[in-house]
Design a protein around this motif. Structure first.
Motif, mmCIF file in Angstrom:
data_model
loop_
_atom_site.group_PDB
_atom_site.id
_atom_site.type_symbol
_atom_site.label_atom_id
_atom_site.label_comp_id
_atom_site.label_asym_id
_atom_site.label_seq_id
_atom_site.Cartn_x
_atom_site.Cartn_y
_atom_site.Cartn_z
ATOM 1 N N THR A 148 10.111 5.248 -8.701
ATOM 2 C CA THR A 148 9.748 5.989 -9.949
ATOM 3 C C THR A 148 8.316 5.897 -10.449
ATOM 4 O OG1 THR A 148 10.783 6.793 -12.210
ATOM 5 C CG2 THR A 148 10.925 4.679 -11.392
ATOM 6 N N ALA A 149 8.010 6.924 -11.185
ATOM 7 C CA ALA A 149 6.604 6.955 -11.916
ATOM 8 C C ALA A 149 6.696 7.991 -13.112
ATOM 9 C CB ALA A 149 5.433 7.379 -11.079
ATOM 10 N N HIS A 150 6.170 7.719 -13.946
ATOM 11 C CA HIS A 150 6.107 8.552 -15.457
ATOM 12 C C HIS A 150 4.813 9.015 -15.845
ATOM 13 C CE1 HIS A 150 5.932 4.785 -17.339
ATOM 14 N NE2 HIS A 150 5.415 5.367 -18.345
ATOM 15 N N THR A 192 -2.590 -2.034 -24.781
ATOM 16 C CA THR A 192 -1.796 -2.247 -23.889
ATOM 17 C C THR A 192 -0.876 -1.362 -23.204
ATOM 18 O OG1 THR A 192 -1.871 -4.662 -24.404
ATOM 19 C CG2 THR A 192 -0.489 -4.073 -22.565
ATOM 20 N N PRO A 193 -1.003 -0.839 -21.935
ATOM 21 C CA PRO A 193 -0.137 0.248 -21.649
ATOM 22 C C PRO A 193 1.378 -0.077 -21.447
ATOM 23 C CG PRO A 193 -1.359 -0.630 -19.593
ATOM 24 C CD PRO A 193 -1.817 -1.404 -20.981
ATOM 25 N N HIS A 194 2.196 0.982 -21.561
ATOM 26 C CA HIS A 194 3.743 0.868 -21.381
ATOM 27 C C HIS A 194 3.850 0.237 -20.210
ATOM 28 C CE1 HIS A 194 4.180 4.180 -24.459
ATOM 29 N NE2 HIS A 194 3.947 3.191 -24.904
ATOM 30 N N ASP A 195 4.945 -0.760 -19.869
ATOM 31 C CA ASP A 195 5.494 -1.320 -19.010
ATOM 32 C C ASP A 195 5.974 -0.202 -18.085
ATOM 33 O OD1 ASP A 195 8.099 -3.705 -18.050
ATOM 34 O OD2 ASP A 195 6.290 -3.279 -17.085
ATOM 35 N N GLU A 196 5.539 -0.428 -16.879
ATOM 36 C CA GLU A 196 6.044 0.569 -15.732
ATOM 37 C C GLU A 196 6.845 0.003 -14.756
ATOM 38 O OE1 GLU A 196 3.242 3.312 -14.395
ATOM 39 O OE2 GLU A 196 4.326 3.958 -12.916
ATOM 40 N N VAL A 197 7.891 0.564 -14.661
ATOM 41 C CA VAL A 197 9.012 0.033 -13.613
ATOM 42 C C VAL A 197 8.954 0.926 -12.413
ATOM 43 C CG1 VAL A 197 11.451 -0.662 -13.168
ATOM 44 C CG2 VAL A 197 10.276 -0.926 -15.443
ATOM 45 N N ALA A 198 8.448 0.508 -11.159
ATOM 46 C CA ALA A 198 8.259 1.327 -10.051
ATOM 47 C C ALA A 198 9.435 1.522 -9.473
ATOM 48 C CB ALA A 198 7.187 0.566 -9.317
ATOM 49 N N ILE A 199 10.225 0.409 -9.141
ATOM 50 C CA ILE A 199 11.389 0.434 -8.562
ATOM 51 C C ILE A 199 12.678 0.083 -9.614
ATOM 52 C CG2 ILE A 199 12.941 -0.531 -6.732
ATOM 53 C CD1 ILE A 199 10.340 -1.329 -5.160
ATOM 54 N N ALA A 200 13.551 1.145 -9.628
ATOM 55 C CA ALA A 200 14.713 0.979 -10.606
ATOM 56 C C ALA A 200 16.023 1.729 -10.048
ATOM 57 C CB ALA A 200 14.501 1.670 -11.757
ATOM 58 N N ARG A 201 17.002 1.948 -10.889
ATOM 59 C CA ARG A 201 18.034 2.766 -10.294
ATOM 60 C C ARG A 201 18.145 4.028 -11.570
ATOM 61 N NH1 ARG A 201 21.659 0.288 -7.251
ATOM 62 N NH2 ARG A 201 20.997 -2.122 -6.665
ATOM 63 N N ASN A 202 18.627 5.219 -10.621
ATOM 64 C CA ASN A 202 18.910 6.316 -11.062
ATOM 65 C C ASN A 202 20.089 6.452 -12.152
ATOM 66 O OD1 ASN A 202 20.532 6.622 -9.199
ATOM 67 N ND2 ASN A 202 19.453 8.329 -8.290
ATOM 68 N N GLU A 207 0.646 -1.373 -0.098
ATOM 69 C CA GLU A 207 -0.156 0.095 -0.076
ATOM 70 C C GLU A 207 0.809 1.263 -0.101
ATOM 71 O OE1 GLU A 207 -3.704 -1.941 2.424
ATOM 72 O OE2 GLU A 207 -2.481 -0.536 3.459
ATOM 73 N N ASN A 208 1.960 1.114 0.905
ATOM 74 C CA ASN A 208 3.154 2.304 0.886
ATOM 75 C C ASN A 208 3.517 2.690 -0.498
ATOM 76 O OD1 ASN A 208 3.774 4.355 2.181
ATOM 77 N ND2 ASN A 208 5.797 3.290 2.769
ATOM 78 N N LYS A 209 3.940 1.322 -1.254
ATOM 79 C CA LYS A 209 4.618 1.598 -2.483
ATOM 80 C C LYS A 209 3.483 2.058 -3.495
ATOM 81 C CE LYS A 209 6.448 -1.345 -6.257
ATOM 82 N NZ LYS A 209 6.626 -2.760 -6.455
ATOM 83 N N THR A 210 2.229 1.479 -3.344
ATOM 84 C CA THR A 210 1.556 1.998 -4.373
ATOM 85 C C THR A 210 1.002 3.330 -4.259
ATOM 86 O OG1 THR A 210 0.236 -0.281 -4.437
ATOM 87 C CG2 THR A 210 -1.078 1.594 -5.327
ATOM 88 N N ALA A 211 0.959 3.893 -2.875
ATOM 89 C CA ALA A 211 0.318 5.191 -2.573
ATOM 90 C C ALA A 211 1.407 6.191 -3.282
ATOM 91 C CB ALA A 211 0.141 5.582 -1.264
ATOM 92 N N LEU A 212 2.964 5.621 -2.878
ATOM 93 C CA LEU A 212 3.923 6.687 -3.323
ATOM 94 C C LEU A 212 4.028 6.691 -4.667
ATOM 95 C CD1 LEU A 212 6.804 5.607 -0.509
ATOM 96 C CD2 LEU A 212 5.584 7.553 -0.721
ATOM 97 N N LEU A 226 14.866 5.253 -2.806
ATOM 98 C CA LEU A 226 14.042 4.287 -2.207
ATOM 99 C C LEU A 226 14.216 4.220 -0.764
ATOM 100 C CD1 LEU A 226 12.272 2.144 -3.230
ATOM 101 C CD2 LEU A 226 14.083 0.402 -3.120
ATOM 102 N N GLU A 227 15.181 4.622 -0.188
ATOM 103 C CA GLU A 227 15.586 4.654 1.560
ATOM 104 C C GLU A 227 14.722 5.788 2.086
ATOM 105 O OE1 GLU A 227 19.638 5.103 2.391
ATOM 106 O OE2 GLU A 227 19.165 4.887 4.474
ATOM 107 N N GLU A 228 14.673 6.894 1.185
ATOM 108 C CA GLU A 228 13.802 7.914 1.850
ATOM 109 C C GLU A 228 12.235 7.924 1.722
ATOM 110 O OE1 GLU A 228 13.992 11.458 -0.259
ATOM 111 O OE2 GLU A 228 13.071 12.670 1.205
ATOM 112 N N ALA A 229 12.058 6.955 0.437
ATOM 113 C CA ALA A 229 10.366 6.531 0.372
ATOM 114 C C ALA A 229 9.962 5.691 1.424
ATOM 115 C CB ALA A 229 10.178 6.137 -1.072
ATOM 116 N N PHE A 230 10.760 4.770 1.849
ATOM 117 C CA PHE A 230 10.142 3.556 2.702
ATOM 118 C C PHE A 230 10.655 3.928 4.167
ATOM 119 C CE2 PHE A 230 8.031 1.951 -0.602
ATOM 120 C CZ PHE A 230 8.699 0.825 -1.416
ATOM 121 N N GLN A 231 11.043 5.133 4.389
ATOM 122 C CA GLN A 231 11.683 5.282 5.873
ATOM 123 C C GLN A 231 10.590 5.286 6.786
ATOM 124 O OE1 GLN A 231 14.721 5.684 6.622
ATOM 125 N NE2 GLN A 231 14.215 5.775 8.849
ATOM 126 N N PRO A 232 9.202 5.836 6.582
ATOM 127 C CA PRO A 232 8.329 5.563 7.543
ATOM 128 C C PRO A 232 7.917 4.315 7.708
ATOM 129 C CG PRO A 232 7.785 7.288 6.036
ATOM 130 C CD PRO A 232 8.909 6.529 5.448
#
Length: 617
Positions: free
Chosen positions: A261-263, A243-253, A41-46, A279-285
């Motif tokens: 990430t989202a686009h 079919t929508p484009h493949d969306e990679v939620a967790i990746a490397r910058n 849920e946290n990942k989806t919400a972010l 990722l570390e900041e996003a999942f800190q809570p």
């Protein structure tokens, strides 16, 4: 004889272990499930939050480009509609466009043969009649083929991003307006996006090349991000279609650090906006929540063991009775009585079960009826809200478009007339004032139609019935519409039965009905066609026919055109002018007289509108 001793400790230990194991397992499973769903849920919400920011940024960037297109298209359309418009007139319009759109720095006018006739710039001297050859220039060729051309992003003096936007206007021999657009606005949008403390946004073009980033030095390196999984997934074509484009939620910058990430795509430009957060900041809570959950689980397991020791001693037999009784009540045996005599809360619980069964038995019959009534009422209210929301959306969309067009014309021509730096001839001033007058009348007509519709829907529109001659009303309509019909070489004729006497009617509303019907007939009838108005006497009523030799209306649209904000597209596929209120108001006015308005038409056979007015409404 030695008495037989009952092994009381085995049952006690058995249930202590059982209770402790069940409660501990439940706590562990519940905690792990909660952690898993909390993570998801946290990942989806972010991701949803980042996607909203990306969509908002993409919408602002696309709106920025579309507004420039609209301004250029409006200027080109005005030039085409102004008889005898030359280079001087175009220069005035281009200067006005530069004032309206600060992002445009250069405007070039290329004629149908691909020769440059005019170039207006903020940064250089204006050039008139250079005759530079654009016939093989991709800006000219692509604009002629697709009407709009978006050029690649480039940098002026290595610092500010620009793109070329070319638009074609005209018919068989289109002319092209080429605009150089400063994209600093896009940097401003991207730089303002923040997700947490370290999250940011960036934009890539259709090849994956970075074109906007909070760190300008990275953009100036013209780096390609096509190798990043999230960029590659966003740029790959859909397969299969839809079919929508493949969306990679967790990746490397770019720095190879893990990010969330989202686009969102900017479709016309083939650009993509990305929003990412470490990722570390996003999942800190979530990490803090995991620690708290682990501590609570340990405390819960310890407490479950203590509770199991207490409960196992007292609830074995009573709980079985309660379980058996609850199963029978759950199976529908509401008359079953649970008998537990322990003198404590378990006995009170059994009494509560018995009272609950009695109450359920009494209220079961009315509960189902109340649920059905509440469900039906909720469904009806939901339908009403959906209908009201659709009507509101349709009203706002149509009126915002229809009101903006004459207002923009009035403001634009007024600014030109009031600007002392622009030299306007007497003929041009007369033309501008005429256009302002026509736009003002059109705006007043729109407002009157909306007010009439509001009064009709509110039931506050009243008819003022007085004896009137239908012939006089038709003759007045003929005198009003004849000049408009003459401009298109349309024959406008009328015929009224000679024995038709005056009868009670609201002459103003009947005149408005005829104006709408005749005006539509003249508007949609091609040049050289014919429009007629015939009125004859029928038993108890007057019947009026308004016919034309226009393109006709498909049968499936006969009733739809009488609805508010509904219009039939022209033969060219374009949406006709107006709000779509005229025919709906006309039908309302006729029905308020006690009459009826209907249509007979087929494609290619013209249209014939009929309405009746009773002699004694």
């Amino acid at each position: 004889m030695t008495p037989i001793r009952t092994p009381r400790g085995r049952l006690f230990r058995k249930y202590v272990v059982l209770f402790a194991t069940l409660i501990s397992t439940a706590l562990l499973v519940s905690g792990l499930v909660d952690l898993y769903f909390a993570y998801q849920e946290n990942k989806t919400a972010l991701v949803a939050l980042e996607r909203e920011k990306a969509v908002a940024a993409a919408s602002r960037i696309e709106g920025f480009v579309k507004e420039i297109e609209r301004q250029i298209a409006w200027t080109a359309q005005f030039q085409l509609g102004t008889a005898g418009a030359g280079v001087g007139q175009r220069r005035f319009e281009y200067l006005w466009l530069l004032r309206q759109v600060p992002a445009i720095t250069d405007l070039t006018y290329v004629d149908a043969a691909g020769k440059e006739q005019l170039r207006v710039s903020r940064l250089a001297m204006d050039v008139i009649g250079s005759q530079a050859d654009f016939s093989n220039d991709p800006r000219f060729l692509a604009a002629k083929a697709r009407r709009v051309y978006y050029g690649p992003v480039y940098f002026r003096k290595g610092s500010e991003p620009y793109m070329t936007l070319a638009m074609a206007s005209g018919g068989q021999a289109p002319r092209v307006t080429v605009a150089e657009v400063n994209l600093k606005f896009i940097w401003d949008v991207v730089s303002q996006i923040r997700v947490g403390k370290q999250g940011h946004a960036y934009v890539v073009d259709g090849d994956g090349t970075l074109i906007a980033h909070p760190d300008i030095s990275v953009v100036l390196q013209k780096r390609s991000l096509a190798s990043l999984p999230q960029v590659r997934g966003a740029l790959e074509p859909t397969a299969p279609a839809g079919t929508p484009h493949d969306e990679v939620a967790i990746a490397r910058n770019l720095a190879e650090h893990p990010v969330l990430t989202a686009h969102a795509a900017i479709t016309p430009l083939r650009w993509v906006v990305f929003v990412e957060q470490p990722l570390e900041e996003a999942f800190q809570p979530l990490y803090g929540s995991i620690k708290r959950t682990a501590v609570l689980m340990i405390l819960g397991i310890a407490l479950s063991i203590v509770v199991s020791l207490v409960l196992a001693r007292r609830v074995v037999t009573p709980i079985r009775s309660l379980q058996a009784g609850a199963e029978r009540l759950g199976a529908g045996e509401l008359g079953h009585h649970i008998d537990v005599r322990t003198g404590d809360e378990l006995e009170a619980l059994a009494l509560q079960f018995n009272r609950m069964a009695e109450q359920l038995q009494e209220s079961y019959g009315s509960l189902e009826r109340k649920v059905k009534e509440a469900t039906q009422e909720l469904w009806e209210k939901t339908q009403q809200l959906e209908i009201a929301n659709r009507h509101k959306s349709a009203f706002l969309a149509n009126m915002s478009h229809e009101l903006r067009t004459p207002l923009n014309a009035i403001i634009g021509f007024s600014e030109v007339l009031l600007d002392p730096s622009l030299r306007v001839t007497d003929a041009e001033r007369t033309q501008f004032l005429t256009d302002i007058l026509h736009s003002g009348k059109h705006l007043l007509k729109l407002i009157n139609e909306v007010l009439d519709l509001a009064r009709v829907e509110a039931g506050r529109l009243e008819l003022h019935l007085e004896p009137a001659h239908l012939r006089e009303i038709i003759d007045a309509i003929h005198a009003t519409m004849r000049p408009l019909a003459a401009r298109k070489s349309i024959e406008l004729s009328t015929r009224v039965d000679g024995d038709m006497l005056p009868f009670p009617m609201d002459a103003g509303r009947v005149r408005q009905v005829l104006l709408n019907l005749v005006g539509n007939a003249v508007k949609f009838t091609p040049e050289g066609g014919r429009v007629w108005v015939h009125a004859e006497t029928q038993p108890g009523a007057a019947c009026v026919e308004v016919g034309d030799t226009g393109p006709g209306i498909p049968v499936e649209d006969h009733e739809r055109i009488f609805l508010e904000f509904q219009q039939v597209k022209t033969s060219t596929g374009a949406k006709p002018e107006g709000t779509g209120l005229g025919l709906g108001l006309a039908r309302n006015f006729v029905e308020m007289h006690g009459g009826k308005l209907w249509l007979e038409s087929e494609p290619g056979q013209g249209s014939r509108f009929y309405f009746t007015l009773p002699f004694t409404p």
